[in-house]
Design a protein around this motif. Structure first.
Motif, PDB file in Angstrom:
ATOM      1  N   HIS A  59      34.920 -29.780 -15.439  1.00  0.00           N
ATOM      2  CA  HIS A  59      34.487 -31.037 -16.069  1.00  0.00           C
ATOM      3  C   HIS A  59      34.272 -31.949 -14.906  1.00  0.00           C
ATOM      4  O   HIS A  59      34.315 -31.774 -13.853  1.00  0.00           O
ATOM      5  CB  HIS A  59      35.352 -31.534 -17.007  1.00  0.00           C
ATOM      6  CG  HIS A  59      36.804 -31.980 -16.568  1.00  0.00           C
ATOM      7  ND1 HIS A  59      37.058 -32.860 -15.842  1.00  0.00           N
ATOM      8  CD2 HIS A  59      37.816 -31.105 -16.811  1.00  0.00           C
ATOM      9  CE1 HIS A  59      38.251 -32.941 -15.583  1.00  0.00           C
ATOM     10  NE2 HIS A  59      38.942 -31.603 -15.866  1.00  0.00           N
ATOM     11  N   THR A 107      31.273 -28.797 -18.460  1.00  0.00           N
ATOM     12  CA  THR A 107      30.824 -29.712 -19.514  1.00  0.00           C
ATOM     13  C   THR A 107      31.299 -31.196 -19.166  1.00  0.00           C
ATOM     14  O   THR A 107      32.521 -31.115 -18.747  1.00  0.00           O
ATOM     15  CB  THR A 107      31.411 -29.282 -20.843  1.00  0.00           C
ATOM     16  OG1 THR A 107      30.497 -29.903 -21.858  1.00  0.00           O
ATOM     17  CG2 THR A 107      32.879 -29.259 -21.236  1.00  0.00           C
ATOM     18  N   ASP A 144      33.477 -34.232 -20.598  1.00  0.00           N
ATOM     19  CA  ASP A 144      34.129 -34.331 -21.616  1.00  0.00           C
ATOM     20  C   ASP A 144      35.071 -35.569 -21.382  1.00  0.00           C
ATOM     21  O   ASP A 144      35.115 -36.594 -22.300  1.00  0.00           O
ATOM     22  CB  ASP A 144      34.972 -33.344 -22.075  1.00  0.00           C
ATOM     23  CG  ASP A 144      35.882 -32.774 -20.828  1.00  0.00           C
ATOM     24  OD1 ASP A 144      35.972 -33.233 -19.860  1.00  0.00           O
ATOM     25  OD2 ASP A 144      36.557 -31.688 -21.089  1.00  0.00           O
ATOM     26  N   GLN A 175      25.801 -25.533 -17.499  1.00  0.00           N
ATOM     27  CA  GLN A 175      26.572 -26.893 -18.059  1.00  0.00           C
ATOM     28  C   GLN A 175      25.946 -27.018 -19.546  1.00  0.00           C
ATOM     29  O   GLN A 175      24.810 -26.949 -19.995  1.00  0.00           O
ATOM     30  CB  GLN A 175      26.064 -28.106 -17.301  1.00  0.00           C
ATOM     31  CG  GLN A 175      27.015 -29.226 -17.486  1.00  0.00           C
ATOM     32  CD  GLN A 175      26.367 -30.662 -17.183  1.00  0.00           C
ATOM     33  OE1 GLN A 175      26.857 -31.380 -17.452  1.00  0.00           O
ATOM     34  NE2 GLN A 175      25.136 -30.558 -16.724  1.00  0.00           N
ATOM     35  N   PHE A 176      27.036 -27.303 -20.426  1.00  0.00           N
ATOM     36  CA  PHE A 176      26.628 -27.854 -21.738  1.00  0.00           C
ATOM     37  C   PHE A 176      26.644 -29.290 -21.517  1.00  0.00           C
ATOM     38  O   PHE A 176      27.976 -29.963 -21.470  1.00  0.00           O
ATOM     39  CB  PHE A 176      27.693 -27.593 -22.731  1.00  0.00           C
ATOM     40  CG  PHE A 176      27.615 -26.087 -23.002  1.00  0.00           C
ATOM     41  CD1 PHE A 176      26.573 -25.276 -23.520  1.00  0.00           C
ATOM     42  CD2 PHE A 176      28.786 -25.163 -22.236  1.00  0.00           C
ATOM     43  CE1 PHE A 176      26.534 -23.986 -23.694  1.00  0.00           C
ATOM     44  CE2 PHE A 176      28.704 -23.639 -22.642  1.00  0.00           C
ATOM     45  CZ  PHE A 176      27.646 -23.234 -23.001  1.00  0.00           C
ATOM     46  N   ASN A 177      25.682 -29.953 -21.193  1.00  0.00           N
ATOM     47  CA  ASN A 177      25.543 -31.513 -20.984  1.00  0.00           C
ATOM     48  C   ASN A 177      25.483 -32.198 -21.990  1.00  0.00           C
ATOM     49  O   ASN A 177      25.756 -31.727 -23.169  1.00  0.00           O
ATOM     50  CB  ASN A 177      24.377 -31.840 -20.163  1.00  0.00           C
ATOM     51  CG  ASN A 177      23.035 -31.563 -21.130  1.00  0.00           C
ATOM     52  OD1 ASN A 177      23.154 -31.701 -22.332  1.00  0.00           O
ATOM     53  ND2 ASN A 177      21.846 -31.380 -20.356  1.00  0.00           N
ATOM     54  N   SER A 214      23.821 -31.663 -25.168  1.00  0.00           N
ATOM     55  CA  SER A 214      24.101 -30.182 -25.759  1.00  0.00           C
ATOM     56  C   SER A 214      24.956 -30.170 -27.131  1.00  0.00           C
ATOM     57  O   SER A 214      25.980 -30.931 -27.150  1.00  0.00           O
ATOM     58  CB  SER A 214      24.553 -29.252 -24.761  1.00  0.00           C
ATOM     59  OG  SER A 214      25.263 -28.142 -25.344  1.00  0.00           O
ATOM     60  N   GLN A 225      28.506 -29.256 -26.093  1.00  0.00           N
ATOM     61  CA  GLN A 225      29.304 -29.873 -25.321  1.00  0.00           C
ATOM     62  C   GLN A 225      30.571 -30.414 -26.103  1.00  0.00           C
ATOM     63  O   GLN A 225      30.822 -30.442 -27.379  1.00  0.00           O
ATOM     64  CB  GLN A 225      28.569 -31.323 -24.967  1.00  0.00           C
ATOM     65  CG  GLN A 225      29.170 -32.368 -24.145  1.00  0.00           C
ATOM     66  CD  GLN A 225      30.290 -33.352 -25.048  1.00  0.00           C
ATOM     67  OE1 GLN A 225      30.033 -33.538 -26.360  1.00  0.00           O
ATOM     68  NE2 GLN A 225      31.257 -33.866 -24.539  1.00  0.00           N
ATOM     69  N   VAL A 227      36.824 -29.372 -22.850  1.00  0.00           N
ATOM     70  CA  VAL A 227      36.491 -27.960 -22.162  1.00  0.00           C
ATOM     71  C   VAL A 227      37.157 -26.998 -22.791  1.00  0.00           C
ATOM     72  O   VAL A 227      36.829 -25.638 -22.978  1.00  0.00           O
ATOM     73  CB  VAL A 227      36.397 -28.170 -20.728  1.00  0.00           C
ATOM     74  CG1 VAL A 227      37.883 -28.541 -20.227  1.00  0.00           C
ATOM     75  CG2 VAL A 227      36.118 -26.821 -19.873  1.00  0.00           C
ATOM     76  N   SER A 243      34.378 -30.642 -30.511  1.00  0.00           N
ATOM     77  CA  SER A 243      33.382 -30.030 -29.877  1.00  0.00           C
ATOM     78  C   SER A 243      32.113 -30.472 -30.567  1.00  0.00           C
ATOM     79  O   SER A 243      32.445 -30.779 -32.146  1.00  0.00           O
ATOM     80  CB  SER A 243      33.405 -28.772 -29.609  1.00  0.00           C
ATOM     81  OG  SER A 243      33.554 -28.105 -30.955  1.00  0.00           O
TER      82      SER A 243
END
Ligand code: SF4
Lengths: 209, 466
Positions: free
Chosen positions: B33, B60, B62, B101-103, B106, B109, B112, B382
């Protein structure tokens, strides 16, 4: 090479000092590895609320806090009690200690992750038993004292008044003494890691999807 | 002789041992992260190194992300420039190195530790690390999962391995069935109250017993999540049918691969003959809802108890109690139910999964947040949890009760984003740390379950009866 540290002891008589106290969340926003000296114990050191980028000179100092007073502002040794560095894994806590000038932290126990982080940054966490901690508190509480920490011989000395032997794995001692880069050391085993990886992939292909 | 699950996982990942007692273990999965990675990437670049195995890494943002945002929100909209820089850095580093990456935009996102399992990225038997102490969460899946520091993040990126010492084995046997109104959060708070915040230091702790077998994966995650608050950087549950069912549902692996994997996963349990260095038995049937009163996660009492008196304690203990009371604005023998609350936070990697939201919503149905509460927010862990909750209509229950329905992130668990307590505000929080200043400078945190937080929202104070 750093096998000997001599410095003033700053006693902080508290248990369970967590990494949020050593450096509050606000300063985790920095993307740098250095420059954390003014944020060490921020919540205790100042009476105002700080922001990343603010310097000590701009802050309202809490003169009741030990590290704000001479000669403790020059301390290299921090003395505390149980479970120092528990909580968050933030390596910033060690960076703040290091940048302030703390080279040794003495406690009766440490948070596991904090303990590991120390050795990556040349800060020596020393675990002593409660009796020894008590002895150190009793000699350092009222008047500033300077102790020496001999990492090679694993002994703490305070003049001829106190001599405490400590346990420290040789490899950990070496990391402090020589400041070795661990990545370089591990990469010497590259072939071994590769082989291990190939076998793991063969036996557990789902992990490598 | 038998092996504990920790022993098995250890042996499975051991690359080599060194003479001095250290070992090198292989890392299967590395979560990243924005807070603990920038310095690691910088170190990598300085040494001209590349990540050892790109696919092992998943990132990601967070901690810093604002929770008031919609689909059109972009990094540029983050108002706090310093927070923005961290998220931008993560973006840049992931792009530079080709890390998945889950930006911020996304749908996947999230925190984590919430997205790992639900996206099938956490699989039984994996070794998992992340620059975050609550990585212990993933141990619920029979993983060797632990938090690491930033230097170690760099080491793992560069070498796919980690230098560690083997931990000792501890088992906590939770037996019995819980009372109505009690949840896994109460059980883990009770554990920390019992063994202390250093009770698990140096141990890998396995959670076992009939209670653990009976609860959901979500509840197991809540317990493993907070093993670090009990000092243990590794918390574990042996694999069983529930683990496998969950993974089957959430994984994208092909059927054959899953079937092969299951054979392996089923072995990931502690052998009958295994011997632990320490075992603790806890009867869960006697546990009431638990609430923290002080500034350490071990300062826990039953929801209907008085603040502990310092009078009976040793001088050393008294000091830390008095410091905590002072900080929390409490006096001796006050009841928890005497305290007025200002804010309520439902979220964090401990309690932001769908089950947690359902639990809170059940209490809030048809109810209103008390006028005394200035702000009550619920932050799903999430994008997937948020979506599921909206599908079930849970968000409506929250909104109608007077809660704000937010977008995923760590939020007020640590207040790196704008969600913070003001000085002296008292908060009912489902997060995991009640340290001084954790949720905002001089803020006062009381940790509790989602259900208790919802009840506190309605009443403006902690109820005396449930
Ligand atoms: S929710 Fe809180 S404890 Fe969990 S990862 Fe985020 S900041 Fe850390």
């Amino acid at each position: 090479m750093k096998d000997y540290i001599e410095g003033i002891v700053a006693p902080i008589d508290r248990d369970n000092i967590d990494t949020d106290q050593i450096i509050p969340t606000e300063y985790l926003k920095s993307i740098k590895k250095f420059g954390y000296e003014d944020y060490l114990f921020d919540g205790w050191r100042y009476t105002d609320q700080g922001r990343l980028g603010m310097k000590k000179a701009e802050r309202e100092i809490n003169y009741e806090f030990i590290l704000n007073n001479s000669p403790y502002s020059e301390s290299k040794v921090l003395l505390t009690r149980d479970n120092f560095g528990c909580g968050s894994s933030r390596e910033h806590a060690v960076w703040a200690l290091r940048d302030f000038g703390i080279e040794v932290v003495i406690a009766s126990s440490f948070g596991d992750i904090f303990f590991n982080n120390c050795f990556k940054n040349g800060v020596l966490p020393l675990t002593l038993n409660k009796t020894e901690i008590e002895e150190l508190f009793s000699v350092s509480m009222d008047n500033p004292i300077t102790i020496s920490v001999n990492i090679k011989d694993k002994v703490i000395l305070f003049k001829d008044k106190l001599s405490i032997n400590f346990d420290l794995d040789d490899n950990l001692a070496e990391r402090i003494i020589y400041g070795l880069d661990e990545i370089d050391i591990t990469l010497k085993d590259s072939e071994l890691i590769k082989k291990f990886e190939e076998k793991r992939k063969e036996n557990n292909p789902w992990i490598f999807e | 002789m038998g092996y504990t699950i920790y022993d098995k996982l250890w042996n499975e990942h051991l690359i080599r041992s060194y003479d001095d007692g250290d070992s090198l273990i292989y890392i299967d999965r590395h979560f990243l992260h924005e807070v603990t990675s920038p310095q690691a990437f910088e170190g990598l670049k300085k040494k001209s190194l590349k990540p050892w195995r790109i696919n092992a890494n998943i990132a990601t943002p967070d901690h810093n992300v604002p929770t008031i945002r919609d689909n059109k929100f972009s990094i540029e909209n983050i108002e706090d420039n310093i927070s923005k820089l961290q998220v931008v850095e993560l973006d840049k580093n992931c792009n530079d190195f080709g890390i998945k990456q889950f930006n911020i935009n996304s749908n996947n996102q999230g925190i984590v530790h919430v997205i790992g399992p639900e996206l099938g990225l956490t699989l039984p038997g994996m070794s998992i690390v992340c620059g975050d102490s609550h990585t212990s969460t993933h141990g619920a899946f029979g993983c060797l999962a632990m938090g690491i520091g930033t230097s170690e993040v760099e080491h793992v990126l560069a070498t796919q391995s980690l230098k560690v010492k083997k931990l000792k084995n501890m088992r906590i046997n939770f037996e019995g069935s819980i009372q109505k109104g009690v949840s896994s959060k109460d059980i883990v708070l009770y554990l920390i109250r019992t063994i202390g915040t250093a009770g698990g230091t140096g141990y890998a702790v396995e959670f076992a017993g009939s209670y653990i077998r009976n609860i959901s994966m979500e509840a197991r995650m809540t317990i493993c999540n907070m093993s670090i608050e009990a000092g243990a950087k590794v918390g574990l549950v042996s694999v069983d049918d529930k683990t496998i069912d969950y993974v089957k549902k959430h994984s994208n692996l092909e059927a054959n691969l899953i079937n092969d994997a299951i054979i392996k996963w089923e072995t990931l349990k502690t052998d009958k003959e295994a011997i632990f260095d320490k075992e603790i038995d806890i009867d869960v049937s006697k546990i009431n809802p638990q609430v923290t009163w002080g500034t350490s996660p071990e300062m826990v009492i039953d929801f209907n108890e008085k603040i502990p008196s310092s009078a009976i304690l040793s001088a050393e203990k008294r000091k830390s109690l008095d410091l905590a009371k002072n900080y929390m604005g409490l006096s001796d023998n006050q009841e928890l139910s005497d305290l007025d609350f200002d804010k309520v936070f439902i979220g964090s990697c401990t309690n932001s999964r769908i089950e947690d939201l359902r639990e809170a919503a059940e209490v809030l149905k048809g109810q209103k947040v008390s006028e005394k509460i200035q702000e009550a927010i619920v932050v799903p862990g999430s994008g997937m949890v948020k979506e599921q909750a909206e599908k079930e209509g849970i968000h409506k229950i929250f909104i109608e009760a007077g809660f704000q329905w937010r977008a995923p992130g760590c939020s007020m668990c640590l207040g790196m984003n704008p969600d913070q307590l003001n000085p002296y505000e008292r908060c009912a929080s489902t997060s995991n740390r009640n340290f001084e200043g954790r949720q905002g400078n001089l803020g006062r945190t009381h940790l509790m379950s989602p259900k208790m937080a919802a009840l506190t929202a309605i009443n403006g104070r902690i109820v005396k009866e449930i």
